[in-house]
Design an enzyme around this catalytic site. Structure first.
Site, PDB file in Angstrom:
ATOM      1  N   GLY A  37      26.797  42.354  41.241  1.00 27.30           N
ATOM      2  CA  GLY A  37      26.633  43.778  41.513  1.00 27.30           C
ATOM      3  C   GLY A  37      25.290  44.291  41.013  1.00 27.30           C
ATOM      4  O   GLY A  37      24.648  45.122  41.655  1.00 27.30           O
ATOM      5  N   ARG A  85      32.701  45.720  46.705  1.00 27.89           N
ATOM      6  CA  ARG A  85      32.346  46.667  45.643  1.00 27.89           C
ATOM      7  C   ARG A  85      31.573  47.876  46.173  1.00 27.89           C
ATOM      8  O   ARG A  85      30.866  47.778  47.177  1.00 27.89           O
ATOM      9  CB  ARG A  85      31.579  45.924  44.537  1.00 27.89           C
ATOM     10  CG  ARG A  85      32.509  44.890  43.888  1.00 27.89           C
ATOM     11  CD  ARG A  85      31.858  44.157  42.770  1.00 27.89           C
ATOM     12  NE  ARG A  85      31.531  45.019  41.653  1.00 27.89           N
ATOM     13  CZ  ARG A  85      30.803  44.644  40.620  1.00 27.89           C
ATOM     14  NH1 ARG A  85      30.324  43.409  40.569  1.00 27.89           N
ATOM     15  NH2 ARG A  85      30.543  45.478  39.648  1.00 27.89           N
ATOM     16  N   GLN A 119      23.243  50.471  36.462  1.00 30.44           N
ATOM     17  CA  GLN A 119      22.773  49.890  37.726  1.00 30.44           C
ATOM     18  C   GLN A 119      22.237  50.974  38.648  1.00 30.44           C
ATOM     19  O   GLN A 119      21.192  50.807  39.272  1.00 30.44           O
ATOM     20  CB  GLN A 119      23.903  49.124  38.405  1.00 30.44           C
ATOM     21  CG  GLN A 119      24.320  47.895  37.614  1.00 30.44           C
ATOM     22  CD  GLN A 119      25.485  47.165  38.241  1.00 30.44           C
ATOM     23  OE1 GLN A 119      25.998  47.556  39.289  1.00 30.44           O
ATOM     24  NE2 GLN A 119      25.907  46.098  37.594  1.00 30.44           N
ATOM     25  N   ASP A 156      31.299  46.028  29.470  1.00 33.27           N
ATOM     26  CA  ASP A 156      31.629  44.663  29.914  1.00 33.27           C
ATOM     27  C   ASP A 156      32.528  43.930  28.921  1.00 33.27           C
ATOM     28  O   ASP A 156      32.911  42.783  29.160  1.00 33.27           O
ATOM     29  CB  ASP A 156      30.341  43.860  30.125  1.00 33.27           C
ATOM     30  CG  ASP A 156      29.566  44.366  31.337  1.00 33.27           C
ATOM     31  OD1 ASP A 156      30.191  45.002  32.220  1.00 33.27           O
ATOM     32  OD2 ASP A 156      28.341  44.144  31.400  1.00 33.27           O
ATOM     33  N   ARG A 200      39.537  45.195  36.411  1.00 36.06           N
ATOM     34  CA  ARG A 200      39.789  44.591  35.094  1.00 36.06           C
ATOM     35  C   ARG A 200      40.952  45.229  34.353  1.00 36.06           C
ATOM     36  O   ARG A 200      41.458  44.641  33.391  1.00 36.06           O
ATOM     37  CB  ARG A 200      38.518  44.621  34.237  1.00 36.06           C
ATOM     38  CG  ARG A 200      37.507  43.605  34.717  1.00 36.06           C
ATOM     39  CD  ARG A 200      36.279  43.508  33.851  1.00 36.06           C
ATOM     40  NE  ARG A 200      35.448  42.414  34.336  1.00 36.06           N
ATOM     41  CZ  ARG A 200      34.135  42.309  34.143  1.00 36.06           C
ATOM     42  NH1 ARG A 200      33.501  43.246  33.460  1.00 36.06           N
ATOM     43  NH2 ARG A 200      33.472  41.284  34.617  1.00 36.06           N
TER      44      ARG A 200
END
Ligand code: S3P
Length: 437
Positions: free
Chosen positions: A95, A123, A169, A315, A346
């Protein structure tokens, strides 16, 4: 489909190192590629995600040499020197690569198309495409997802953009497009996110003004190549911080880990839970702070994780949920809906795996409640499916330190996207993990 078979072991010890930082390695290739001159990178992460970025940069006409292990030499072509690719750029599982590339390619003269593996093709990409369109880019997604098609020849203008989600990002995609814009680009974040792009742009000579949560970039005439040292990836070290905490034994020292404060939320969360972590030998690797992390066994207690720490540990939640299962009482994570759009969902995937190993947890729309236990044998043993998510797979390897029986973890090939020699490092620490085809 490859899997792990992990036998229960109750202690870890020793001195280990983890491979280079994934976020920084991607950025070194992209920014080095558009700098003037040769960028020498040491400590580069040779993982599948970063190799996908390397292939993409080569397809854009950037020569990238690999003079030695963990070293790359990027022959920058200058901001306006990238060449049209002859085919779609395949960014694999990454990603980060796709969103940052969307920004970089928005300012080019040529058209490009970005694709990826089955996980990446699901995504969300509009979060990056929308602000870039406000800058003048012409970008099409497929119902918000890849393929991402970027039309060349757009004239970009700097914008003032308030990010609706805390995403490094998206921030980085806008800044990379901002390199090609007329006028300054400002990004305001709702919560502080990792600032590797800003630090590297500064190191390459760009005028970047960053104060907590607000970044302003003046489009530079050029970026000047420099040498870059990539620290060990805090997110890879995280598995061993949890391992050293929940296991018995002498504990672990993890050497040369990047401790950029926009990444180290897990240290604060584990400290609140009662962990015994020490950060020693502070130093720096170019623009990034580095240290060794010493971790000793500790009995954790459940907490409500402060939401402001979530983006700083984004993360690390798969590993944290394993720690939470070993904490006395309940651990509650909220404000973490971003976890649903990572390499897997997740929240759902970790809940499924924890339950398969006998752990009581409750799924929330934006997080998870884990009812932990101080028993040595918290996890029953059994089979869990990582759903192709590297961090889920590695987290359940760590769970073996408090398991009663062996744990089999399915679909683990993607561990190579971020941590190619995870099995080797885990065995060095004392875990009993076997990789089966
Ligand atoms: C990354 C930013 C984070 C993180 C990802 C790497 C980066 O994603 O989860 O692993 O390198 O900028 P988001 O920006 O989607 O939060």
């Amino acid at each position: 489909m490859s899997r792990y078979l992990v036998q229960p072991v109750d202690s870890v010890a020793g001195v280990i190192r983890v491979p280079g930082d994934k976020s920084i390695s991607h950025r070194a290739l992209m920014l080095g590629g558009v700098a003037e001159g040769t960028t020498e990178v040491r400590g580069f992460l040779e993982s599948e995600d970063c190799l996908a970025t390397m292939r993409a940069m080569r397809s854009l006409g950037v020569a990238v040499e690999r003079p030695g292990p963990d070293e790359v030499r990027v022959q920058g072509v200058g901001l306006h020197g990238l060449a049209a690719p002859t085919q779609s750029l395949d960014l694999g599982n990454s990603g980060t690569a796709m969103r940052l590339m969307t920004g970089l390619l928005s300012g080019q003269r040529f058209d490009s198309e970005l694709i990826g593996d089955a996980s990446l093709m699901k995504r969300p990409m509009e979060r990056a495409a929308q602000p870039l369109r406000q800058m003048g880019a012409r970008i099409a997604t497929h119902g918000g997802r890849p393929p991402v098609r970027i039309a060349g020849g757009s004239r970009l203008s700097g914008i003032h953009y308030e990010l609706p989600v805390a995403s490094a990002q998206v921030k980085s995609a806008v800044l990379l497009a901002g390199l090609y814009a007329r006028g300054a680009t400002t990004v305001v974040e709702p919560a502080v996110t990792r600032d590797h792009t800003e630090r590297m742009l500064l190191a390459l000579g760009a005028e970047v003004d960053a104060v907590r949560g607000r970044v302003r970039l003046q489009p530079p005439r050029t970026l000047r190549a420099c040498s870059l040292d990539v620290p060990g990836d805090f997110s890879s070290a995280a598995f061993f911080m949890v391992a050293g905490t929940i296991a018995g034994g002498a504990g672990l020292t993890i050497e040369g880990v990047g401790i950029n404060p926009t990444r180290t939320g897990l240290l604060d969360i584990l400290a609140l839970m009662g962990a015994n972590l020490r950060i020693v030998r502070h130093r720096s690797a170019g623009a990034e702070p580095v240290a060794d992390i010493e971790v000793r066994p500790a009995q954790l207690k459940g907490i409500a994780v402060p939401p402001h720490l979530v983006p700083l540990a984004i993360d690390e939640f798969p590993a944290l949920f394993v720690a939470a299962a070993c904490a006395a009482g309940e651990t509650v994570v909220t404000g973490a809906e971003e976890l649903r759009v990572k390499e897997s969902d997740r929240i759902a995937v970790m809940a499924e795996g924890l339950r398969a190993l006998g752990v009581d947890c409750e799924v929330l729309f934006d997080g998870l409640k884990v009812r932990g236990s101080a028993d040595r044998g918290v996890f029953s043993g059994g089979r869990v499916d990582s759903h192709g998510d590297h961090r889920v797979a590695m987290s359940f390897v760590v769970a073996s330190l408090r398991a009663r029986e062996a744990i089999e973890i399915l679909d683990v090939a993607n561990v190579a996207t971020s941590f190619p020699n995870f099995g080797g490092v885990a065995r060095k620490a004392g875990l009993n993990v076997e990789e089966l085809a």
